[in-house]
Design an enzyme around this catalytic site. Structure first.
Site, mmCIF file in Angstrom:
data_model
loop_
_atom_site.group_PDB
_atom_site.id
_atom_site.type_symbol
_atom_site.label_atom_id
_atom_site.label_comp_id
_atom_site.label_asym_id
_atom_site.label_seq_id
_atom_site.Cartn_x
_atom_site.Cartn_y
_atom_site.Cartn_z
ATOM 1 N N SER A 178 -90.257 -3.444 -51.563
ATOM 2 C CA SER A 178 -91.199 -4.949 -51.756
ATOM 3 C C SER A 178 -90.766 -5.732 -50.939
ATOM 4 O O SER A 178 -89.873 -6.469 -52.397
ATOM 5 C CB SER A 178 -91.689 -5.275 -52.780
ATOM 6 O OG SER A 178 -93.670 -6.141 -53.632
ATOM 7 N N GLU A 179 -90.988 -6.448 -50.193
ATOM 8 C CA GLU A 179 -90.415 -7.572 -49.996
ATOM 9 C C GLU A 179 -90.266 -8.632 -50.424
ATOM 10 O O GLU A 179 -88.797 -9.403 -49.373
ATOM 11 C CB GLU A 179 -90.991 -8.162 -47.609
ATOM 12 C CG GLU A 179 -92.143 -8.780 -47.683
ATOM 13 C CD GLU A 179 -93.382 -8.035 -47.575
ATOM 14 O OE1 GLU A 179 -93.326 -6.581 -48.053
ATOM 15 O OE2 GLU A 179 -94.182 -7.993 -47.005
ATOM 16 N N ASN A 180 -90.865 -9.083 -50.817
ATOM 17 C CA ASN A 180 -90.343 -10.120 -52.064
ATOM 18 C C ASN A 180 -89.290 -9.420 -53.170
ATOM 19 O O ASN A 180 -88.303 -10.703 -53.851
ATOM 20 C CB ASN A 180 -91.638 -10.429 -52.689
ATOM 21 C CG ASN A 180 -92.233 -9.879 -53.592
ATOM 22 O OD1 ASN A 180 -92.658 -8.212 -53.719
ATOM 23 N ND2 ASN A 180 -92.911 -10.011 -55.462
#
Lengths: 217, 219, 219, 217
Positions: B48-50
């Site tokens: 999850s790129e966050n």
């Protein structure tokens, strides 16, 4: 050196026209307490650097709805329709930057890196106005570091020296912006005594944090 | 076919592209649905790129942790063995080629593997988020989308919208077809059982090479 | 003056350059001794480039933790409120200008603030370690060294050894003098009580400007 | 996917002539277990990338004393006199790199950065053979990323998915090299079940680690 300040003391460091980095991702990890105070103070003509423009009622979005921002540098503005509206009407300048490039530009600003080469954006509008540099037959964009006057971070736990622990996914841009601004203000969910965070668990060393404001939810 | 059925079919087919042990990043919307169709014996690690790897299912109502959200800002869970990190590490993983596959949506894709997914000038400008970094950095880029939009082809000779990335798309999965981007052009690899080659060619603006090993898509 | 007395004097004088709240990196050897002379009311945060801030005193024998060492590989302790990190973060701190002062040793310093400290070609080539990054990145660079080596001046018109950094030195502290690097050249700011200006000029190869506010060095 | 391997299984991935990154700082944080095994296997003509060349009886230094290294890229070789001796006699190539530049080159290799601009080394021999790039009247050196065939890291605690926690100052170069090599082998002081390390405490995510060998002291 007592870093714990009242919200009013902290707000003295945020003035009209400043460039302000704000942590968070779609509002998660954003210091809402400091957004509240900026709205109350009515500071204006801000340049905001953040991952996104939040939601109309959350995070950075509230400053935009309240028309305190003249320019925003972000990777995503889709969850806040007001950002798009102000952009289209010419009230707000929006600079869209790929998220990884934005994170790295801020890291570079904090780490004294004069620029870095990336393939992200090659062949797209992101190329415009940028130096292209060739290394071993490959073409890269040269992206430059970013810095700010003030960075506003959200600490899940902070000790009185300013050492920060971020819970879960609230970390995101917070540790990066903490390195890249002249003044760093942390809104704290929980303040503990020095020694209350294991030195190996510190995610932002206290040397980066100038002020701590208590009361973040 | 209604939109929901089409999307389910696309997600199901895309899930079969994933291999045991892969690190995978799924875009918001249709790509997120792919997670529901991954076979039990295929264990992928969702990034999850966050800021984490080990994305788990959506939590039961009341069990949400406000500090654990996906890249769309929605409450999620993490699996045992997950790891949180900051955004520079997250995009180091993405840019550094440590994501095996990313599955994203698109507005347009073209014969050269160009992708337009992040804006319609003057109308919809959400921004690229992490998409530009993902398509540049991931080892394999799969585009999942309905074959047409209100009848208009989305697989074009040349993208008309501002590009999100040039020449990075590897595979296109729609409700009608599976199309591979090769150096010779777009190769039709699979065709849905309820359509025809003629229909696909009609609803595709780009030139399409009919693969010699053309198969019927499992739906 | 014997070598130990000289070094103690230099370390003691250097300690007075540090301000409350400063982040400080001390090099191996003489600079490390500076920590022993920091006044009680001045709290500095010592950075260790192998990966932490909050360097504490040498531990009691038997209380050593094998995983906590300084940049010389020696067992140390960390203070309450310390923070560990990896080498890229450590040099982000250094290169990014977050170290207020670094105190290092030197083989040669010259009129332009050039520094040679990391090698004598063909003889001693230990490598620069973190010194090049430190002198480029720290806000203030203080060189502590004996004024001469076997009678030969170390403060030169022009360094003869390969440079560790060009034009980065701010202050030179020896057992005889405190010399500031200014854009006009080297300015003699303090003179030890047991020497003379004539003696300093004799043991210094570089041109030296006698500061109008020349003071006697506290020893 | 079982990542726990015997030392012999791990050693199959280290062959003559390879480029090997090794974690540690003056031997602290170096996987001695894997050095032992490399000495036993007698693998040779290695290019080593590490912070330093260790001590004659510790860390990377033992491989040099045993003449298994043809080239070392490091920031410091002063604590191992044998490195200097072999360099002067022409038996060993030594490339000295500023420590911060070395750390950043490895990070860039792992993070897909094509190069970065730094002031470190300007006006020194480090400039030689490097592109200089001007940004806003300032001149920088362009430093390029580094990668390796294999990285050898030392984990204080590791779970069976390969998530790593490094104690104290053993972290140093380990998390960086873990991102920058085709194969990453971890020598573990302690192996725990999946879930045994809090996701916020992970310093190297398991996606980077290919193999775990138990028994590091």
């Amino acid at each position: 050196m007592n870093k714990i300040k009242t919200i009013d003391q902290a707000m003295e460091y945020i003035r009209d026209g400043m460039t302000v980095m704000i942590g968070g991702f779609m509002g998660i990890g954003t210091p809402e307490l400091l957004i509240d105070a900026m709205i109350e103070k009515g500071v204006k003509d801000l340049t905001i650097i953040a991952n996104d423009s939040g939601l109309p009622d959350r995070g950075v979005g509230r400053l935009i709805v309240n028309k305190q921002v003249k320019r925003i540098i972000a990777s995503h503005i889709g969850l806040n329709p007001e950002t798009g509206r102000q952009m289209n009407s010419g009230e707000l300048i929006v600079d869209l930057v790929p998220q990884g490039t934005l994170a790295e530009q801020i890291r570079a600003g904090g780490a004294g890196i004069g620029g870095f080469l990336t393939e992200t954006g090659i062949g797209t509008e992101i190329e415009e106005g940028k130096q292209k540099i060739q290394v071993n037959d490959k073409i890269y964009l040269l992206e430059l570091p970013m810095k700010a006057d003030v960075a506003l971070i959200r600490a899940s736990v902070i000790d009185k020296l300013g050492n920060v622990y971020y819970r879960g996914a609230t970390r995101n841009f917070n540790p990066l912006i903490a390195t890249a601004a002249d003044i760093v203000i942390a809104a704290a969910e929980q303040v503990v005594e020095v020694g209350g965070i294991d030195p190996s668990d510190v995610m932002t060393p206290g040397i980066f944090v100038d002020m701590i404001v208590e009361g973040e939810k | 076919m209604d939109d929901t059925t089409a999307k389910q079919r696309i997600a199901k087919r895309a899930a079969r592209e994933l291999n045991d042990g892969d690190v995978v990043n799924l875009g918001i919307g249709l790509p997120t649905m792919v997670a529901n169709y991954i076979p039990d014996d295929v264990h992928v690690i969702l990034q999850s790129e966050n800021g984490f790897v080990g994305l788990g299912p959506v939590p039961e109502p009341g069990c949400e942790d406000k500090d654990i959200v996906n890249a769309g800002g929605k409450c999620v869970t993490v699996k045992q063995g997950a790891a949180f990190f900051d955004s520079s590490v997250s995009f180091g993983i993405i840019r550094g080629g440590h994501v095996d596959t990313t599955i994203l949506g698109a507005l347009e894709v073209d014969e050269k593997g160009n992708l337009a997914s992040h804006m319609v000038p003057g109308k919809m400008v959400p921004g690229m988020g992490g998409a530009m970094d993902l398509v540049s950095g991931a080892k394999k880029v799969i585009i999942t989308m309905t074959h047409t939009s209100k009848g208009a082809p989305k697989i074009l000779k040349k993208c008309t919208l501002p590009l999100t990335a040039a020449g990075q798309v590897n595979l296109i999965i729609t409700e009608l077809a599976v199309i591979e981007v090769t150096k010779d052009g777009l190769a039709l690899k699979e065709i849905a059982p309820d359509t025809t080659i003629a229909d696909i060619l009609k609803s595709t603006d780009a030139d399409v090479i009919i693969s010699e090993e053309l198969k019927v898509m499992e739906v």
